[in-house]
Design a protein around this motif. Sequence first.
Motif, PDB file in Angstrom:
ATOM      1  N   LEU A 195      43.960  22.750  23.867  1.00 34.41           N
ATOM      2  CA  LEU A 195      44.060  23.786  22.841  1.00 34.41           C
ATOM      3  C   LEU A 195      45.502  23.984  22.387  1.00 34.41           C
ATOM      4  CD1 LEU A 195      42.723  25.994  21.147  1.00 34.41           C
ATOM      5  CD2 LEU A 195      42.984  27.525  23.100  1.00 34.41           C
ATOM      6  N   LEU A 196      46.426  24.041  23.329  1.00 35.24           N
ATOM      7  CA  LEU A 196      47.835  24.228  22.974  1.00 35.24           C
ATOM      8  C   LEU A 196      48.362  23.086  22.129  1.00 35.24           C
ATOM      9  CD1 LEU A 196      49.284  25.652  26.286  1.00 35.24           C
ATOM     10  CD2 LEU A 196      48.951  26.867  24.136  1.00 35.24           C
ATOM     11  N   ARG A 197      47.937  21.875  22.444  1.00 36.31           N
ATOM     12  CA  ARG A 197      48.387  20.723  21.653  1.00 36.31           C
ATOM     13  C   ARG A 197      47.883  20.800  20.215  1.00 36.31           C
ATOM     14  NH1 ARG A 197      47.549  15.982  26.189  1.00 36.31           N
ATOM     15  NH2 ARG A 197      49.502  16.387  27.304  1.00 36.31           N
ATOM     16  N   GLN A 198      46.715  21.377  20.014  1.00 35.98           N
ATOM     17  CA  GLN A 198      46.191  21.554  18.657  1.00 35.98           C
ATOM     18  C   GLN A 198      46.883  22.708  17.938  1.00 35.98           C
ATOM     19  OE1 GLN A 198      43.908  19.568  17.026  1.00 35.98           O
ATOM     20  NE2 GLN A 198      44.325  18.277  18.791  1.00 35.98           N
ATOM     21  N   LEU A 199      47.169  23.774  18.663  1.00 34.93           N
ATOM     22  CA  LEU A 199      47.780  24.955  18.061  1.00 34.93           C
ATOM     23  C   LEU A 199      49.264  24.775  17.774  1.00 34.93           C
ATOM     24  CD1 LEU A 199      46.077  27.768  20.148  1.00 34.93           C
ATOM     25  CD2 LEU A 199      45.640  27.191  17.758  1.00 34.93           C
ATOM     26  N   PHE A 200      49.920  23.924  18.535  1.00 39.21           N
ATOM     27  CA  PHE A 200      51.359  23.706  18.386  1.00 39.21           C
ATOM     28  C   PHE A 200      51.645  22.219  18.179  1.00 39.21           C
ATOM     29  CE2 PHE A 200      50.828  27.541  20.933  1.00 39.21           C
ATOM     30  CZ  PHE A 200      51.648  28.443  20.258  1.00 39.21           C
ATOM     31  N   PRO A 201      51.255  21.683  17.021  1.00 39.40           N
ATOM     32  CA  PRO A 201      51.379  20.237  16.804  1.00 39.40           C
ATOM     33  C   PRO A 201      52.824  19.731  16.755  1.00 39.40           C
ATOM     34  CG  PRO A 201      50.750  21.333  14.774  1.00 39.40           C
ATOM     35  CD  PRO A 201      50.689  22.365  15.862  1.00 39.40           C
ATOM     36  N   LEU A 256      55.104  30.070  29.673  1.00 38.99           N
ATOM     37  CA  LEU A 256      55.363  29.109  28.609  1.00 38.99           C
ATOM     38  C   LEU A 256      55.108  29.744  27.247  1.00 38.99           C
ATOM     39  CD1 LEU A 256      56.077  26.064  28.061  1.00 38.99           C
ATOM     40  CD2 LEU A 256      53.634  25.775  27.713  1.00 38.99           C
ATOM     41  N   LEU A 257      54.017  30.483  27.126  1.00 38.18           N
ATOM     42  CA  LEU A 257      53.703  31.140  25.856  1.00 38.18           C
ATOM     43  C   LEU A 257      54.765  32.187  25.497  1.00 38.18           C
ATOM     44  CD1 LEU A 257      49.849  31.491  26.241  1.00 38.18           C
ATOM     45  CD2 LEU A 257      51.093  29.906  24.754  1.00 38.18           C
ATOM     46  N   ASP A 258      55.260  32.913  26.496  1.00 40.02           N
ATOM     47  CA  ASP A 258      56.335  33.878  26.243  1.00 40.02           C
ATOM     48  C   ASP A 258      57.588  33.172  25.727  1.00 40.02           C
ATOM     49  OD1 ASP A 258      54.743  35.996  27.079  1.00 40.02           O
ATOM     50  OD2 ASP A 258      55.628  36.084  29.091  1.00 40.02           O
ATOM     51  N   LEU A 259      57.922  32.043  26.322  1.00 42.71           N
ATOM     52  CA  LEU A 259      59.099  31.299  25.887  1.00 42.71           C
ATOM     53  C   LEU A 259      58.903  30.703  24.494  1.00 42.71           C
ATOM     54  CD1 LEU A 259      59.977  29.542  29.254  1.00 42.71           C
ATOM     55  CD2 LEU A 259      61.317  31.321  28.101  1.00 42.71           C
ATOM     56  N   LEU A 260      57.703  30.219  24.208  1.00 40.11           N
ATOM     57  CA  LEU A 260      57.427  29.726  22.852  1.00 40.11           C
ATOM     58  C   LEU A 260      57.606  30.827  21.819  1.00 40.11           C
ATOM     59  CD1 LEU A 260      54.321  27.398  23.306  1.00 40.11           C
ATOM     60  CD2 LEU A 260      56.521  26.748  22.307  1.00 40.11           C
ATOM     61  N   GLN A 261      57.201  32.035  22.163  1.00 40.18           N
ATOM     62  CA  GLN A 261      57.364  33.171  21.249  1.00 40.18           C
ATOM     63  C   GLN A 261      58.842  33.410  20.940  1.00 40.18           C
ATOM     64  OE1 GLN A 261      55.230  35.162  19.511  1.00 40.18           O
ATOM     65  NE2 GLN A 261      56.987  36.239  18.707  1.00 40.18           N
ATOM     66  N   VAL A 262      59.685  33.226  21.936  1.00 38.05           N
ATOM     67  CA  VAL A 262      61.123  33.453  21.751  1.00 38.05           C
ATOM     68  C   VAL A 262      61.760  32.347  20.914  1.00 38.05           C
ATOM     69  CG1 VAL A 262      63.353  33.597  22.953  1.00 38.05           C
ATOM     70  CG2 VAL A 262      61.370  34.815  23.862  1.00 38.05           C
ATOM     71  N   VAL A 263      61.457  31.090  21.242  1.00 39.82           N
ATOM     72  CA  VAL A 263      62.143  29.982  20.577  1.00 39.82           C
ATOM     73  C   VAL A 263      61.501  29.552  19.263  1.00 39.82           C
ATOM     74  CG1 VAL A 263      63.138  29.112  22.713  1.00 39.82           C
ATOM     75  CG2 VAL A 263      60.991  28.155  21.895  1.00 39.82           C
ATOM     76  N   ASP A 264      60.221  29.841  19.055  1.00 36.91           N
ATOM     77  CA  ASP A 264      59.546  29.435  17.817  1.00 36.91           C
ATOM     78  C   ASP A 264      58.489  30.459  17.418  1.00 36.91           C
ATOM     79  OD1 ASP A 264      58.629  28.044  15.623  1.00 36.91           O
ATOM     80  OD2 ASP A 264      58.233  26.175  16.717  1.00 36.91           O
ATOM     81  N   ALA A 315      57.583  31.507  14.584  1.00 36.52           N
ATOM     82  CA  ALA A 315      56.763  31.099  13.446  1.00 36.52           C
ATOM     83  C   ALA A 315      55.570  30.263  13.911  1.00 36.52           C
ATOM     84  CB  ALA A 315      57.595  30.315  12.438  1.00 36.52           C
ATOM     85  N   ALA A 316      55.782  29.384  14.885  1.00 37.96           N
ATOM     86  CA  ALA A 316      54.678  28.564  15.406  1.00 37.96           C
ATOM     87  C   ALA A 316      53.646  29.430  16.105  1.00 37.96           C
ATOM     88  CB  ALA A 316      55.208  27.499  16.369  1.00 37.96           C
ATOM     89  N   VAL A 317      54.110  30.427  16.834  1.00 36.32           N
ATOM     90  CA  VAL A 317      53.180  31.339  17.503  1.00 36.32           C
ATOM     91  C   VAL A 317      52.386  32.124  16.466  1.00 36.32           C
ATOM     92  CG1 VAL A 317      52.995  33.320  19.048  1.00 36.32           C
ATOM     93  CG2 VAL A 317      54.560  31.459  19.593  1.00 36.32           C
ATOM     94  N   GLY A 318      53.047  32.530  15.395  1.00 34.65           N
ATOM     95  CA  GLY A 318      52.346  33.237  14.314  1.00 34.65           C
ATOM     96  C   GLY A 318      51.289  32.372  13.661  1.00 34.65           C
ATOM     97  N   ARG A 319      51.618  31.095  13.420  1.00 37.16           N
ATOM     98  CA  ARG A 319      50.629  30.172  12.839  1.00 37.16           C
ATOM     99  C   ARG A 319      49.454  29.979  13.786  1.00 37.16           C
ATOM    100  NH1 ARG A 319      55.387  27.560  11.383  1.00 37.16           N
ATOM    101  NH2 ARG A 319      55.190  26.113  13.141  1.00 37.16           N
ATOM    102  N   ALA A 320      49.743  29.833  15.076  1.00 35.35           N
ATOM    103  CA  ALA A 320      48.680  29.646  16.065  1.00 35.35           C
ATOM    104  C   ALA A 320      47.784  30.873  16.120  1.00 35.35           C
ATOM    105  CB  ALA A 320      49.274  29.358  17.441  1.00 35.35           C
TER     106      ALA A 320
END
Length: 65
Positions: free
Chosen positions: A10-16, A43-51, A53-58
């Motif tokens: 799922l993560l690979r699809q949500l964060f291409p 990992l999800l918390d760190l993704l929110q910090v560094v990207d 916009a990607a978390v918003g798209r997901a």
Amino acid sequence: MPDDRVALLLLRQLFPHWSITLDGGVWRATGRVLISSSHLEGLLDLLQVVDPAAVGRAAGLLEEP
């Protein structure tokens, strides 16, 4: 472990734009930077910090129409 594999797919699809792996209990995402965590939530918390916009798209992809 099956839940981890489903989460990984799922993560690979949500964060291409990120290369996301799970190796030896460590979650890693490689994109503009390398981030890692021993827990998926971390990992999800760190993704929110560094990207954020990607978390918003997901999040938008997961919203019901």
